[in-house]
Design a protein around this motif. Structure first.
Motif: not given
Length: 334
Positions: A88-89, A122-123, A131-138, A267-271
């Motif tokens: 997803i990154d 996938q994320g 850091a560039q292959h593990s994000q949750s960006l939904e 990430v909790e902020s702005f999620g």
């Protein structure tokens, strides 16, 4: 839900959905890196090229912007493309294509142009991929009007929701999780689909509502099961889709339990948890006996070191702590 006892993995369920839909619709094509003979980095496209050939299973160069644009053009001219992003990154390389073209084209053409495309990716963390292959960006994709966002948590939902996505006439972000691909679950051989915007009540309860999606549903289930031994009855809801979001099921649950904890790996902020919290505050404030609590990843890039990564992602201890806070804190107390 059908019950025939057949157990397959999350990856196999997705693969079945692709096989079945491609066999039923000759306009479906798949584009992406290493999706052909290699079968995809997580084997989701395994054997598809042997059945449907290179004209429909298209191995692309390492150029996300290029093959995303090709997919969008194909969708606008009569085909049904499924574009796979290995991580997803990597969608960031093609954000203009996804957010400015696919998401807006129907609106900007006054409905004359449709973009029936599925972006599969996938994320999530948990494998020490950095850091560039593990994000949750939904949340990024849920924020932009014009896209539907689907995030399945188990094999049954993965297959049913993917089939619905492929048959839909809108651009869809279909986000899987790298740690779920080997998870086994019951998936019927019979034909079925799952409608968008219909959350799943995984466990019924009366003391607190816990809402999650994707892999964190399973982390929450461990916590909910353990709390039963302490006499705490938690209701666990899997949203399944962010757009459309089934906030009504959550509101109905909060009216019963009077407490809400939202858990996500993003990430909790702005999620997306903040959006759901606002909806509940606006529509069910009088039913809340405690402030809504959110549990998300810490606001730092995901560490490569797995010990550090584990502390950044939501932990069972943090979920328990949040549930305890809403159970024992009253609105207005000091």
């Amino acid at each position: 839900m059908f019950t025939n006892g057949r157990q397959i993995t999350y990856a196999e369920a997705l693969n079945e959905a692709l096989h079945e839909e491609m066999a039923a619709n000759e306009n479906i094509i798949i584009l992406g890196e290493d999706i052909g003979q290699y079968g995809g980095v997580f084997n989701v496209t395994k054997d598809l090229i042997n059945k449907f050939g290179k004209e429909r299973i298209i191995d692309t160069p390492i150029s996300e912007a290029g093959f995303t644009g090709a997919g969008i053009g194909a969708a606008m001219t009569g085909l049904k493309p499924i574009v796979e992003f290995m991580w997803i990154d990597f969608t960031f390389v093609a954000l203009d294509q996804i957010l400015n073209q696919a998401a807006k084209m129907t609106y900007m053409s006054g409905g004359q142009t449709k973009v029936p495309i599925v972006f599969r990716t996938q994320g999530g963390g948990g494998r020490g991929n950095g850091a560039q292959h593990s994000q949750s960006l939904e949340t990024i994709f849920a924020h932009v009007p014009g896209l539907k966002v689907v995030v399945p948590s188990n094999p049954y939902d993965a297959k049913g929701l993917l089939k619905t996505a492929i048959r839909d006439n809108c651009p869809i972000m279909f986000i899987e999780n790298k740690l779920l691909y080997n998870m086994k679950g019951e998936v019927p051989e019979e034909e079925y689909t799952i409608p968008f915007g219909q959350a799943n009540i995984v466990i019924e309860g009366s003391d607190v509502t816990v809402v999650s999606l994707s892999r964190t549903v399973h982390e929450c289930k461990k916590v909910v099961d353990s709390l039963k031994e302490r006499g705490i009855s938690a209701e666990l809801i899997d949203l399944r889709t962010l757009v459309p979001m089934d906030s009504q099921t959550v509101i109905d649950s909060v009216k019963k339990t009077n407490r809400l904890v939202i858990v996500h790996e993003a990430v909790e902020s702005f999620g997306w948890g903040a959006e759901l919290s606002s909806i509940v505050q606006e529509q069910a404030f009088d039913y809340l006996d405690a402030p809504v609590k959110r549990v998300g990843s810490l606001s730092v890039p995901i560490p490569y070191n797995m010990a550090l990564e584990k502390e950044v992602l939501p932990t069972e201890a943090r979920i328990v702590e949040a549930i305890e806070e809403v159970l024992y804190t009253k609105v207005g107390t000091q």
